[in-house]
Enzyme design. Structure first.
Site, PDB file in Angstrom:
ATOM      1  N   SER A 187      -9.530   4.086  -4.365  1.00 63.09           N
ATOM      2  CA  SER A 187      -8.556   3.954  -5.081  1.00 63.09           C
ATOM      3  C   SER A 187      -8.913   4.364  -6.615  1.00 63.09           C
ATOM      4  CB  SER A 187      -7.601   2.876  -4.967  1.00 63.09           C
ATOM      5  OG  SER A 187      -6.345   2.933  -5.524  1.00 63.09           O
ATOM      6  N   ASP A 228      -0.593   8.975   2.249  1.00 66.59           N
ATOM      7  CA  ASP A 228      -0.725   8.108   1.256  1.00 66.59           C
ATOM      8  C   ASP A 228       0.328   8.095   0.273  1.00 66.59           C
ATOM      9  OD1 ASP A 228      -1.599   6.480  -0.876  1.00 66.59           O
ATOM     10  OD2 ASP A 228      -3.657   7.366  -0.989  1.00 66.59           O
ATOM     11  N   HIS A 266      -2.305   4.225   2.497  1.00 67.77           N
ATOM     12  CA  HIS A 266      -3.378   4.066   1.276  1.00 67.77           C
ATOM     13  C   HIS A 266      -4.482   3.021   1.621  1.00 67.77           C
ATOM     14  CE1 HIS A 266      -4.477   4.356  -3.048  1.00 67.77           C
ATOM     15  NE2 HIS A 266      -4.545   2.992  -3.128  1.00 67.77           N
TER      16      HIS A 266
END
Length: 324
Positions: free
Chosen positions: A142, A269, A297
């Site tokens: 991320s 996502d 995600h």
């Protein structure tokens, strides 16, 4: 290293876990056991510190460094599972915590941000000096994935002297797109989750450094844009949130990557709409794009109910072991 996997990636979500939101949230309930790790503190060149959590040292074995996501740490589910797989493989593993994320506030007004390429570079340079003879790999998840990609894309061939390959998982390569996506619909649940810890940490920092921002405006912020505009951007040298999101985004720099790099981004996502993902023309020849239909995600749950989180660490390590 030129394969482009669009909708037919190797990951397949279990039928009992449909949709990007559920695939994102469920792993938070499947954290698993913390591996045995040792903490070390490094003083930074500007008078601050970071804390690193290490697996027990394996002489001569490769090293994998993991850069965590927004408000993440070595306790995050993906971190636990990757470190456990590294321990089983007999490799070395380390998780450097971005400033303020190790459980203790850092010393300076600045903290960390999605474009912290300078910090990434400093960490990797020091690790290369500590492990000069071993193969070294870097993974970023991320926010940590975006910062790693920004470093790779802006450093070019210099990166090859520090690591042999890299992997970025669910990196928000277009920070503006991610920021606006997280302000809409169900995604506001994630925003509230992030803001709860961001605001708490900001309040602690304000106690250390009175006057660095308006506390009332900070507590009133309801979106990441408002928080970044007031806190993150000015504390890290950006004019405002728009300037921060633009300059911190790694997507414009992906053509500059010169070491084998895996970009893994599910099409569902919630943090980054699929039409903002890179295509072959957006990246260099050494970048491998994998964009499975599902995964959420940083989810990638596999197996029969209640599922497990083994797919992602195996995919990362398969990439690193594939002659890179």
């Amino acid at each position: 290293m030129t394969a482009y996997v669009h909708a037919a990636g190797a990951y397949v979500a279990p039928g009992w876990l449909p949709g990007g939101h559920v695939q994102t949230i469920w792993p938070l309930l499947r954290k698993g056991q913390l591996p045995a790790m040792l903490r070390e503190r490094w003083d930074t060149p500007d008078g601050d510190f970071i804390d690193l959590d290490w697996l027990p040292h394996q002489p001569g074995a490769p090293l994998v460094v993991l850069f965590h996501g927004l408000e993440g740490s070595s306790r995050s589910p993906y971190a636990r599972h990757l470190m456990r797989h590294l321990a089983e493989l007999g490799w070395n593993g380390v998780i450097p915590h971005f400033r303020g994320c190790s459980g203790e506030p850092n010393r300076l007004p600045r903290g960390y941000h999605a474009g912290d390429a300078e910090e990434i570079g400093w960490i990797l340079e020091r690790l290369a000096a500590l492990f000069p003879a071993q193969r070294r790999y870097a993974a970023g998840v991320s926010l940590g994935g975006n910062a790693l990609l920004l470093w790779l894309g802006t450093r070019g061939s210099t990166a090859s002297g520090l690591i042999d390959a890299a992997a970025a998982i669910c990196a928000p390569i277009d920070m503006t797109a991610t920021g606006h996506a997280l302000a809409q619909g169900f995604n506001r649940i994630y925003t509230r989750h992030f803001l709860a810890t961001l605001k708490h940490n900001a309040a602690v920092k304000l106690g250390q450094h009175p006057g660095i921002f308006d506390p009332r405006a900070m507590w009133r912020s309801r979106t990441l844009y408002e928080f970044d505009n007031l806190v993150t951007a000015p504390l890290h040298g950006f004019r405002n949130a728009d300037d921060y999101w633009s300059r911190a985004s790694s997507k414009p720099h992906l053509p500059g990557i010169q070491i084998p790099t895996l970009l893994l981004n599910p099409l569902n996502d919630p943090f980054l709409p699929a039409h903002h993902l890179p295509t072959r023309q957006h990246v260099s020849a050494v970048v491998q794009l994998e964009q499975p239909r599902e995964g959420g995600h940083v989810g990638f749950v596999s197996g029969a109910w209640p599922g497990h989180l083994n797919w992602l660490p195996r995919r990362i390590l398969d990439f690193f072991q594939a002659g890179h």
